[in-house]
Design a protein around this motif. Structure first.
Motif: not given
Lengths: 474, 100
Positions: B30, A149-150, B7-8, B3-5
């Motif tokens: 996800d 999921s990055g 690129e995500a 947290r999401r990066l």
């Protein structure tokens, strides 16, 4: 019951990590009907998790080349014509080769002439005070969130424990743009002395240069506390602080929002052990591993075990182990003559040998200290049934002789995880209490279904006329 | 906690779920456990024995800490369930109820 829910094949493979992918590809290419069952939504197992659709494809360098190797393994498996079933939880394998599996609440039966179990490894339990608090999770879990999921940890992220994965995760976090507040290294200093005699073979391993590079990169950018001899997470409803003791006895602590724990991996034995495959204690790797012949066939002749489930060898050993297991199955089924697979099997054996070079050094250097494997006092050993170390020791004093009897005393090991997160801890705790070794005390007796299944799922399984009559009344 | 990066955030289509009646936006691909963590939820259930909060621990299907109710079916492993548009999720209090 409909016949659609019951199928047959030559080879069933459980687990689509590197071992399972390679086993299925090898068998299918040889013309055998092959079904690969995997619990995840996409192939790759844990090491190549989500490799076919990771959001990190936009920045490949963050996860490193070894991760993206999984693309080739997946492509080979798909090209081989093996049927891959995703979201498929296998919960029983019988001695006769029947594989029971479920997806979305519906159970099915697959009758295979041979089964390759490639269920991989799981992270060794890390029973410290506070390890059940939200905010404490495994380093592997954090790596999964990054791959699939990055996502990276936010706030004060603390890594603690020992082993290559801890350093790999740290390097991946830094490369991806995550921050790490500290690494608490629990590697016992005395391990170096025991590992050093095995250093020459490790120097010849490709992990040597990779490992040194990773550690140097991480040490330049992250606070590393070495020689940690005690560790605990503190907080009310979630992790707020982490405390540790250093070799000199000084206790320190720091704020933490996320505590990522890791102290190596152990074979995930539940499916194979429940099928009746014999396992024995491995003192160097501190785990139970299956007893296998030179073709990776277990004590149950229809079942082979490949990958880390056969004993920890790492991803590079997993794929050739998968190939070897498939070749052995072909031999057993008469689908190939010994001469026809001689070259392929000796290549697989050579690859396994090369990948396992230096393993003894890693096992001994990153051998987790006793106090991180054998908890004491109120520290939870069985997370599901919330059983502390003190209660297990009390049961031992009252006469509880081993892990199986402990279930009757305390329900320890009887929760939904079925001993996966406490099996090793309980075996070591009880072995110490009775002055013996885990080899002597044994592991929980595991039984199918190894994943919780509803009665409705079992009731919907295919059954014969005779079986139905046997339970009919009136 | 997570947290999401960037690129995500830029890739992947949004997927909307309801968690305990509140809207949560996840990303296609996800796992439900990842979506819960990304939404800032710290715990996903309380235990049947001590009633204490627990959160996803292994993210690979072995620890059973991430049990939630999905579309009315209790004790689903959130780390093994992929998010789907309109999915209704409830955090679990104690043991799974009979009949669900």
């Amino acid at each position: 019951m409909s016949a659609a829910a019951e199928e047959t094949c030559d080879i069933a493979v459980v687990g689509a990590g590197p071992a399972g992918l390679a086993a299925a590809a090898t068998a299918a290419r040889a013309g055998l009907s092959t079904v690969l069952l995997d619990e995840q939504a996409t192939p790759g197992g844990q090491v190549h998790r989500a490799v076919t659709r990771s959001p990190m494809a936009a920045r490949r360098a963050a996860l490193g080349d070894d991760y993206w190797k999984g693309e080739g393994l997946v492509a080979e498996c798909i090209a081989s014509g093996a049927r891959i079933e995703h979201g498929a939880s296998a919960w029983s394998v019988s001695r006769e080769g029947e594989v029971a599996w479920s997806r979305g609440g519906a159970a099915r039966l697959l009758r295979a002439r041979h089964v390759v179990v490639a269920t991989g490894a799981l992270e060794r339990p890390f029973p410290i005070p506070g390890w059940t608090l939200p905010g404490a999770m495994t380093a592997g879990a954090a790596q999964t969130l990054l791959k699939s999921s990055g996502m990276v940890g936010e706030g004060s992220v603390v890594l603690a424990g020992t082993g290559p994965l801890l350093w790999l995760l740290a390097a991946q976090y830094l490369e991806a743009g995550g921050a790490i507040a500290a690494i608490l290294d629990t590697t016992p200093r005395a391990n170096w002395r025991r590992a050093l005699p095995h250093a020459p073979s490790f120097l010849a391993s490709r992990y040597f240069a990779k490992g040194l590079g990773l550690m140097a990169k991480v040490r330049r950018r992250v606070r590393v506390v070495g020689g940690v001899t005690w560790l605990g997470a503190e907080g009310e409803d979630r992790v707020a602080r982490v405390a540790w003791r250093r070799g000199d006895g000084a206790v320190e602590s720091m704020d933490a929002d996320l505590l990522l724990l890791h102290q190596g991996v152990a074979p995930n034995i539940n499916l194979a052990a429940a099928a009746g495959c014999a396992h024995s204690w491995d003192e160097r790797q501190l785990c139970f591993r299956p007893e296998l012949d030179e073709w990776l066939v277990s004590s149950v002749d229809r079942i082979s075990i490949a990958g880390d489930g056969a004993g920890i060898g790492g991803a590079d050993a997993a794929a050739p182990r998968g190939r070897l297991a498939a070749l052995g199955a072909m031999l057993r089924l008469g689908a190939a003559a010994p001469g026809a697979i001689a070259a392929a099997s000796s290549e697989a054996r050579n690859d396994i040998h090369a990948a396992e070079r230096g393993r003894a050094f890693l096992d001994l250097l990153f051998r987790p200290a006793r106090q991180f494997r054998v908890p004491e006092g109120d520290t939870i050993a069985c997370r599901c049934e919330e059983v502390s170390a003190a209660r297990i020791l009390e049961a031992a004093r009252l006469g509880c002789p081993g892990p199986n009897q402990l279930k009757a005393y305390l329900r320890c090991g009887m929760g939904p995880c079925q001993g996966r997160l406490c099996g090793l801890t309980v075996s070591e705790l009880l072995a110490e209490a009775h002055g013996t070794s885990p080899a002597g005390i044994g592991h929980y007796r595991l039984r199918p279904p190894v994943k919780p299944v509803t009665l409705a799922e079992i009731a919907s399984m295919p059954k014969t006329e005779a079986a139905t009559r046997a339970v009919l009344r009136g | 906690m997570f947290r999401r990066l960037p690129e995500a955030l830029s890739g992947g289509r949004p997927v909307r779920l309801l968690v305990d009646g509140e809207p949560v936006e996840a990303r296609e691909g996800d796992s439900l456990a990842a979506a819960l963590l990304a939404s800032g939820r710290v715990a996903c259930r309380t235990t049947p024995v001590g009633g204490v909060p627990r959160a996803p621990y292994c993210m690979m299907g072995v620890c059973f800490e991430c049990l939630v109710s999905v579309d009315g079916m209790g004790s689903r492993q959130a780390c093994l369930v992929e998010v789907r548009e309109g999915m209704r999720v409830e955090t679990q209090r104690g043991a799974r109820e009979f009949g669900r």
